[in-house]
Scaffold this motif. Structure first.
Motif, PDB file in Angstrom:
ATOM      1  N   ASN A 128      46.451  27.624  41.541  1.00 33.49           N
ATOM      2  CA  ASN A 128      44.985  27.695  41.545  1.00 33.49           C
ATOM      3  C   ASN A 128      44.414  28.836  40.699  1.00 33.49           C
ATOM      4  O   ASN A 128      43.223  29.101  40.775  1.00 33.49           O
ATOM      5  CB  ASN A 128      44.471  27.818  42.975  1.00 33.49           C
ATOM      6  CG  ASN A 128      44.883  29.125  43.634  1.00 33.49           C
ATOM      7  OD1 ASN A 128      45.806  29.808  43.189  1.00 33.49           O
ATOM      8  ND2 ASN A 128      44.217  29.476  44.716  1.00 33.49           N
ATOM      9  N   ASP A 186      39.167  30.997  45.479  1.00 28.22           N
ATOM     10  CA  ASP A 186      38.838  31.670  46.734  1.00 28.22           C
ATOM     11  C   ASP A 186      40.071  32.398  47.253  1.00 28.22           C
ATOM     12  O   ASP A 186      41.207  31.962  47.015  1.00 28.22           O
ATOM     13  CB  ASP A 186      38.391  30.658  47.789  1.00 28.22           C
ATOM     14  CG  ASP A 186      37.042  30.035  47.490  1.00 28.22           C
ATOM     15  OD1 ASP A 186      36.239  30.671  46.775  1.00 28.22           O
ATOM     16  OD2 ASP A 186      36.802  28.921  47.968  1.00 28.22           O
ATOM     17  N   CYS A 187      39.846  33.473  47.975  1.00 29.00           N
ATOM     18  CA  CYS A 187      40.942  34.155  48.651  1.00 29.00           C
ATOM     19  C   CYS A 187      41.365  33.317  49.853  1.00 29.00           C
ATOM     20  O   CYS A 187      40.521  32.716  50.515  1.00 29.00           O
ATOM     21  CB  CYS A 187      40.499  35.536  49.141  1.00 29.00           C
ATOM     22  SG  CYS A 187      40.401  36.772  47.835  1.00 29.00           S
ATOM     23  N   PRO A 188      42.665  33.307  50.139  1.00 24.43           N
ATOM     24  CA  PRO A 188      43.097  32.646  51.376  1.00 24.43           C
ATOM     25  C   PRO A 188      42.651  33.473  52.585  1.00 24.43           C
ATOM     26  O   PRO A 188      42.115  34.569  52.424  1.00 24.43           O
ATOM     27  CB  PRO A 188      44.627  32.629  51.241  1.00 24.43           C
ATOM     28  CG  PRO A 188      44.941  33.763  50.331  1.00 24.43           C
ATOM     29  CD  PRO A 188      43.770  33.889  49.396  1.00 24.43           C
ATOM     30  N   SER A 189      42.892  32.972  53.769  1.00 22.61           N
ATOM     31  CA  SER A 189      42.459  33.684  54.979  1.00 22.61           C
ATOM     32  C   SER A 189      43.254  34.973  55.207  1.00 22.61           C
ATOM     33  O   SER A 189      42.806  35.855  55.925  1.00 22.61           O
ATOM     34  CB  SER A 189      42.568  32.774  56.199  1.00 22.61           C
ATOM     35  OG  SER A 189      43.909  32.371  56.378  1.00 22.61           O
ATOM     36  N   LYS A 190      44.410  35.097  54.583  1.00 21.11           N
ATOM     37  CA  LYS A 190      45.235  36.303  54.744  1.00 21.11           C
ATOM     38  C   LYS A 190      44.532  37.513  54.120  1.00 21.11           C
ATOM     39  O   LYS A 190      43.799  37.370  53.142  1.00 21.11           O
ATOM     40  CB  LYS A 190      46.599  36.103  54.079  1.00 21.11           C
ATOM     41  CG  LYS A 190      47.391  34.944  54.657  1.00 21.11           C
ATOM     42  CD  LYS A 190      48.748  34.810  54.020  1.00 21.11           C
ATOM     43  CE  LYS A 190      48.649  34.297  52.603  1.00 21.11           C
ATOM     44  NZ  LYS A 190      49.945  34.025  51.991  1.00 21.11           N
ATOM     45  N   CYS A 238      44.266  39.706  49.661  1.00 24.63           N
ATOM     46  CA  CYS A 238      43.524  39.267  48.479  1.00 24.63           C
ATOM     47  C   CYS A 238      42.140  39.900  48.502  1.00 24.63           C
ATOM     48  O   CYS A 238      41.540  40.055  49.567  1.00 24.63           O
ATOM     49  CB  CYS A 238      43.404  37.739  48.505  1.00 24.63           C
ATOM     50  SG  CYS A 238      42.395  37.026  47.181  1.00 24.63           S
TER      51      CYS A 238
END
Length: 144
Positions: free
Chosen positions: A24, A34-38, A41
């Protein structure tokens, strides 16, 4: 012989710390991914406080700012320029100790605005490494 086997296994484990480059990366609909939920980032285009940090601002011509940013990256340890076009830079940032790889992206979206995203490829937390890296680069960029 036992030491050699342990050494080879350790090398394989450390080599796996690089992870695979995410699919991506890049600019999609004038946005970085977009940043992942972790919490490993950060992005100037993030909508939530955990991942958000400000974009880089600059005065003058885009070409001069682009050159200035590339010069800073080139002089930074562990950073390798992977992709470049007239509005985008993708840099791999490799940690010295374990060889973990993070993906750092810059997007020159409009005059005087450089969006930034920095994300770990592996793991859950990065202990703030991506945020610290971007803030350090911001200071160097502003000082140039």
């Amino acid at each position: 012989m036992k030491n050699l086997v342990v050494f080879i296994i350790a090398c394989l484990l450390f080599a796996s710390c690089a992870g695979r480059q995410p699919d991506n990366l890049g600019i999609h609909n004038q946005q970085l991914a977009d940043c992942p939920s972790k919490p490993n980032c950060v992005s100037s285009q993030a909508q939530d406080e955990t991942h958000f940090l400000p974009f880089f601002g600059y005065q003058g011509e885009k070409e001069a700012a682009f050159k200035r940013l590339k010069k800073i990256v080139a002089s930074s340890d562990g950073m390798t320029l992977i992709t470049e076009n007239d509005t985008y830079l993708h840099i791999e940032c490799k940690s010295a100790l374990f060889g973990f790889v993070d993906d750092l992206e810059f997007y020159f979206s409009k005059k005087n605005v450089i969006h930034v995203r920095s994300a770990s490829r592996l793991g859950y937390s990065d202990f703030g490494v991506n945020r610290k890296r971007v803030e350090k680069l911001r200071k160097l960029f502003a000082a140039e």
